[in-house]
Design a protein around this motif. Structure first.
Motif, short mmCIF file in Angstrom:
data_model
loop_
_atom_site.label_atom_id
_atom_site.label_comp_id
_atom_site.label_asym_id
_atom_site.label_seq_id
_atom_site.Cartn_x
_atom_site.Cartn_y
_atom_site.Cartn_z
N THR A 223 36.77 34.71 -16.02
CA THR A 223 35.76 33.82 -16.79
C THR A 223 36.83 33.18 -17.38
N ARG A 224 36.42 31.73 -17.23
CA ARG A 224 37.22 30.61 -18.13
C ARG A 224 35.95 29.91 -18.71
N ILE A 225 36.27 29.36 -20.12
CA ILE A 225 35.14 28.41 -20.75
C ILE A 225 35.71 27.07 -20.43
N ARG A 226 34.70 26.44 -19.88
CA ARG A 226 34.94 24.77 -19.68
C ARG A 226 34.89 23.93 -20.94
N ASP B 240 35.42 21.04 -12.84
CA ASP B 240 35.34 20.22 -14.06
C ASP B 240 36.75 19.63 -14.33
N GLU B 241 37.38 19.57 -13.44
CA GLU B 241 39.07 18.95 -13.54
C GLU B 241 38.82 17.66 -12.91
N GLU B 242 39.60 16.86 -13.57
CA GLU B 242 39.72 15.44 -13.09
C GLU B 242 40.75 15.22 -12.13
N VAL B 243 40.41 14.48 -10.94
CA VAL B 243 41.32 14.45 -9.94
C VAL B 243 41.33 12.79 -9.58
N ASP B 244 42.66 12.71 -9.05
CA ASP B 244 42.66 11.28 -8.65
C ASP B 244 42.24 10.90 -7.34
N ILE B 245 42.32 9.71 -6.78
CA ILE B 245 41.87 9.38 -5.35
C ILE B 245 42.08 10.29 -4.32
N GLU B 246 43.51 10.96 -4.41
CA GLU B 246 43.87 11.74 -3.03
C GLU B 246 43.64 13.10 -3.38
N GLY B 247 42.92 13.25 -4.51
CA GLY B 247 42.70 15.04 -4.85
C GLY B 247 43.29 15.68 -5.44
N ARG B 248 44.51 14.89 -6.03
CA ARG B 248 45.44 15.68 -6.96
C ARG B 248 45.03 15.87 -8.32
N PRO B 249 45.18 16.84 -9.17
CA PRO B 249 44.81 17.01 -10.41
C PRO B 249 45.46 15.94 -11.59
N VAL B 250 44.65 15.20 -12.40
CA VAL B 250 45.50 14.29 -13.21
C VAL B 250 45.87 14.98 -14.30
N VAL B 251 47.17 14.83 -14.55
CA VAL B 251 47.67 15.50 -15.85
C VAL B 251 47.78 14.50 -17.14
N LYS B 252 47.18 14.73 -18.13
CA LYS B 252 47.02 13.96 -19.07
C LYS B 252 48.17 14.26 -20.17
N ALA B 253 48.56 13.02 -20.91
CA ALA B 253 49.60 13.22 -21.78
C ALA B 253 49.03 14.14 -23.06
N ALA B 254 49.86 15.00 -23.63
CA ALA B 254 49.28 15.69 -24.82
C ALA B 254 49.22 14.79 -25.95
N ALA B 255 48.10 14.80 -26.51
CA ALA B 255 47.73 13.77 -27.71
C ALA B 255 47.71 15.01 -29.00
N ALA B 256 48.38 14.32 -29.99
CA ALA B 256 48.39 14.97 -31.35
C ALA B 256 46.83 15.29 -31.97
N MET C 236 42.45 29.90 -24.60
CA MET C 236 41.76 30.58 -23.10
C MET C 236 41.82 29.37 -22.12
N LEU C 237 41.54 28.16 -22.98
CA LEU C 237 41.75 26.75 -21.97
C LEU C 237 42.89 26.70 -21.36
N ARG C 238 44.08 26.83 -22.41
CA ARG C 238 45.66 26.53 -21.90
C ARG C 238 46.08 27.59 -20.97
N GLU C 239 45.48 28.58 -20.81
CA GLU C 239 46.02 29.57 -19.53
C GLU C 239 45.84 28.87 -18.47
N PRO C 240 46.80 29.28 -17.55
CA PRO C 240 46.82 28.76 -15.81
C PRO C 240 45.55 29.12 -15.53
N ASP C 241 44.94 28.32 -14.71
CA ASP C 241 43.61 28.63 -14.05
C ASP C 241 43.92 28.81 -12.52
N ASP C 242 43.77 29.90 -11.81
CA ASP C 242 44.05 30.14 -10.47
C ASP C 242 42.92 29.68 -9.34
#
Length: 173
Positions: free
Chosen positions: A164-167, A95-111, A84-90
């Motif tokens: 509804t999305r689970i955070r 609770d999303e992390e954003v950088d200084i300019e307000g863009r969402p931060v993309v994290k590298a996928a960790a194993a 459910m968390l991996r589905e795109p959120d419209d």
């Protein structure tokens, strides 16, 4: 983290008092009580107490290690939540992390490592004794109920709203 400066003695006291909190859980699974932890050393320390060791039940099922602890994979229970968390959120999520300019931060996928938990079964009539003794040993037991694997009690039919999305902080609740 605090906006006010704390004396180092106060910070050390808080860390000392809370370092063992959350290390062990009392879990109700299939109408049986288990003391469960990710750290086998915590269970060994709890079992050194004579009242807790007398309250241990002989659990005959499950994979066991050399010390008689039931070994389980921890991440199996969260597969549905992770999908459910991996589905795109419209909608915008707070609770999303954003950088200084307000863009969402993309994290590298960790194993993600496959975490294992170890547990031992507790006699049903001795659960309160175990909880009390664990508090005395500074290992307060967090109580959980394994509702996903409960086949005895009927499920309550309910639907969530489609949007509804689970955070992140809700996935373990």
């Amino acid at each position: 983290l605090s906006k006010n400066r704390l004396p180092s003695g106060v910070a050390a006291f808080v860390r000392e008092c809370t370092k063992r909190y959350g290390k062990a859980k009392l879990v109700l699974k299939h109408n049986r009580f288990y003391v469960e932890s990710e750290h086998p050393s915590v269970l060994r320390e709890l079992l050194r107490d004579p009242l807790i060791s007398q309250s241990r039940a002989n659990d005959g099922d499950g994979d066991k290690d050399a010390e008689g602890f039931v070994v389980q994979k921890k991440l199996e229970e969260m597969d549905e939540n992770l999908k459910m968390l991996r589905e795109p959120d419209d909608d915008e999520s707070d609770d999303e992390e954003v950088d200084i300019e307000g863009r969402p931060v993309v994290k590298a996928a960790a194993a993600k490592p496959k975490l294992t938990t170890v547990a031992f079964q507790v006699k049903g009539e001795a659960v309160e004794v175990v909880k009390k003794q664990a508090i005395e040993l500074d290992y307060p037991l967090m109580e959980e109920y394994d509702f996903r694997n409960d086949k005895v009690n009927p499920d309550v039919p309910m639907d969530l709203k489609p949007h509804t999305r689970i955070r992140r902080y809700q996935e373990r609740s």
